[in-house]
Write an enzyme that holds these catalytic residues in place. Structure first.
Site, PDB file in Angstrom:
ATOM      1  N   THR A  32      81.642 -59.614  -3.830  1.00  0.00           N
ATOM      2  CA  THR A  32      80.956 -60.845  -3.517  1.00  0.00           C
ATOM      3  C   THR A  32      81.402 -61.939  -4.554  1.00  0.00           C
ATOM      4  O   THR A  32      81.379 -61.574  -5.738  1.00  0.00           O
ATOM      5  CB  THR A  32      79.543 -61.018  -3.482  1.00  0.00           C
ATOM      6  OG1 THR A  32      79.144 -60.086  -2.279  1.00  0.00           O
ATOM      7  CG2 THR A  32      78.837 -62.014  -3.118  1.00  0.00           C
ATOM      8  N   ASP A  53      80.185 -53.879  -5.464  1.00  0.00           N
ATOM      9  CA  ASP A  53      79.419 -54.721  -4.598  1.00  0.00           C
ATOM     10  C   ASP A  53      78.097 -55.183  -5.010  1.00  0.00           C
ATOM     11  O   ASP A  53      77.165 -55.185  -3.954  1.00  0.00           O
ATOM     12  CB  ASP A  53      79.524 -54.731  -3.134  1.00  0.00           C
ATOM     13  CG  ASP A  53      79.332 -56.033  -2.535  1.00  0.00           C
ATOM     14  OD1 ASP A  53      79.555 -56.812  -2.970  1.00  0.00           O
ATOM     15  OD2 ASP A  53      79.078 -56.039  -1.210  1.00  0.00           O
ATOM     16  N   ASP A 108      73.863 -49.899  -0.131  1.00  0.00           N
ATOM     17  CA  ASP A 108      75.063 -50.287   0.623  1.00  0.00           C
ATOM     18  C   ASP A 108      76.272 -50.034  -0.352  1.00  0.00           C
ATOM     19  O   ASP A 108      76.898 -50.622  -1.248  1.00  0.00           O
ATOM     20  CB  ASP A 108      74.933 -52.004   0.876  1.00  0.00           C
ATOM     21  CG  ASP A 108      76.395 -52.224   1.694  1.00  0.00           C
ATOM     22  OD1 ASP A 108      77.266 -51.573   1.946  1.00  0.00           O
ATOM     23  OD2 ASP A 108      76.105 -53.496   2.014  1.00  0.00           O
ATOM     24  N   LYS A 129      74.732 -56.714  -6.070  1.00  0.00           N
ATOM     25  CA  LYS A 129      74.428 -58.131  -5.960  1.00  0.00           C
ATOM     26  C   LYS A 129      72.837 -57.951  -5.768  1.00  0.00           C
ATOM     27  O   LYS A 129      72.355 -57.074  -5.343  1.00  0.00           O
ATOM     28  CB  LYS A 129      75.003 -58.890  -5.051  1.00  0.00           C
ATOM     29  CG  LYS A 129      75.042 -58.225  -3.687  1.00  0.00           C
ATOM     30  CD  LYS A 129      76.053 -59.122  -2.837  1.00  0.00           C
ATOM     31  CE  LYS A 129      76.226 -58.583  -1.397  1.00  0.00           C
ATOM     32  NZ  LYS A 129      77.036 -59.167  -0.232  1.00  0.00           N
ATOM     33  N   ASN A 135      72.043 -56.438  -2.308  1.00  0.00           N
ATOM     34  CA  ASN A 135      71.980 -54.909  -2.574  1.00  0.00           C
ATOM     35  C   ASN A 135      71.226 -54.336  -3.255  1.00  0.00           C
ATOM     36  O   ASN A 135      71.599 -52.984  -3.691  1.00  0.00           O
ATOM     37  CB  ASN A 135      73.517 -54.562  -2.613  1.00  0.00           C
ATOM     38  CG  ASN A 135      74.415 -54.915  -1.576  1.00  0.00           C
ATOM     39  OD1 ASN A 135      74.106 -55.107  -0.477  1.00  0.00           O
ATOM     40  ND2 ASN A 135      75.671 -55.087  -1.671  1.00  0.00           N
TER      41      ASN A 135
END
Length: 299
Positions: free
Chosen positions: A173, A134, A154, A136, A139
């Site tokens: 995401t 995840d 995260d 991005k 994060n």
């Protein structure tokens, strides 16, 4: 508002800001102070019960394995009567996303400075068998030092190649998700390199590469690997790196180690020694996390 009773947590930590650092599906992060030293730390509070799921377990197992300057440091995990409290390093500079929103976009030198750190952190994760899944802008955090250091955070969706089953589920995401995930294929840490390519495009152009008026159309662009032509002029080396990261064929996509050797990034002056982690060591961490989760679920 997170409310906890007097416990070991309250004896060690005190709040220093009424505002939350962030709120997500898995819990609320608050800025706290270690009473003994005054050190500022971020603590994520997850309500005990149904919210303590496999994602939380994976975060506890995988995050605590990682010790690298470009990854938010895991400090400890505590139980309160109502919450699981995950104590982590505090990054005072906020999200990379906020910096891009404020500035619009980065020039190539500034993009290189932060992207090199991102790939260094990913190389370490992948060397230790951890895929983030995840990655991005939201994060990736920045610390408060005069020479800013990027920190990956995260690990709730992360998976380990030895401990976890082969990843097939569609997580992440939408704007950063890799083609193989959308195609329902078993995937590898290469999904993180695709997301890294999206981040590089975003910091250079100030927009996302596959952004469209609707998600279905965006997914079609992702599966085809057809990203929007950059709205700024890029050097040949930068454009080549972007192209090698946003390749639909995950086998031909650059790995983190290969990306660090790409001419756009060059050789890192300071390379962190990759420490081997034995399978026995991994299992010890998994057992400890299982015990914590079991206690939380049974209470």
């Amino acid at each position: 508002m997170v409310s906890v009773s007097t416990t070991e947590h309250d004896l060690k930590y005190e709040p220093c800001d009424a505002k939350n650092l962030g709120q997500g599906n898995f819990g609320t992060a608050k800025l706290m102070r270690l009473r003994s030293t005054g050190q500022l730390l971020a603590i994520k509070y997850i309500e005990r019960g149904d919210k303590i799921d496999d994602n939380v377990k994976r975060e506890l197992v995988n995050h605590r394995l990682l010790d690298h300057p470009n990854i938010i440091r895991f400090v400890e995990c505590l139980l309160t009567p109502t919450h699981l409290a995950i104590v982590m390093e505090y990054a005072a500079g906020g999200e990379l996303f906020e910096r891009i929103c404020s500035k619009g976009r980065f020039g190539e030198d500034e993009a290189r400075f932060f992207f090199q750190q991102l790939i260094s952190g990913l190389e370490y994760c992948h060397h230790h068998g951890v895929a983030h899944r995840d990655l991005k802008l939201e994060n990736t955090l920045i610390d408060g030092s005069s020479t800013p250091r990027l920190k990956i955070c995260d690990f709730g969706y992360s998976k380990h190649s030895l401990i976890d089953s082969e990843p097939k589920s569609t997580v992440g995401t939408p704007a950063y998700i890799a083609p193989e995930v959308l195609n329902g294929e078993t995937y590898t840490p290469a999904v993180d390199m695709w997301a890294a390519g999206v981040i590089l495009y975003a910091v250079l152009c100030g927009e996302l590469p596959f952004d469209h008026r609707d998600q279905k159309s965006s997914f079609k662009l992702i599966v085809a690997g057809k990203y929007h032509a950059p709205n700024v002029r890029l050097t040949a080396e930068c454009a080549d790196l972007l192209d090698r990261l946003l390749r639909v064929d995950k086998v031909r996509r650059l790995t983190a180690s290969e990306a660090l050797r790409h001419p756009f990034l060059g050789a890192l002056r300071e390379r962190n020694t990759l420490r081997a982690v034995s399978y026995t060591h991994l299992r010890a961490h998994e057992t400890k996390a299982n015990l914590v989760c079991r206690v939380v679920l049974e209470k």
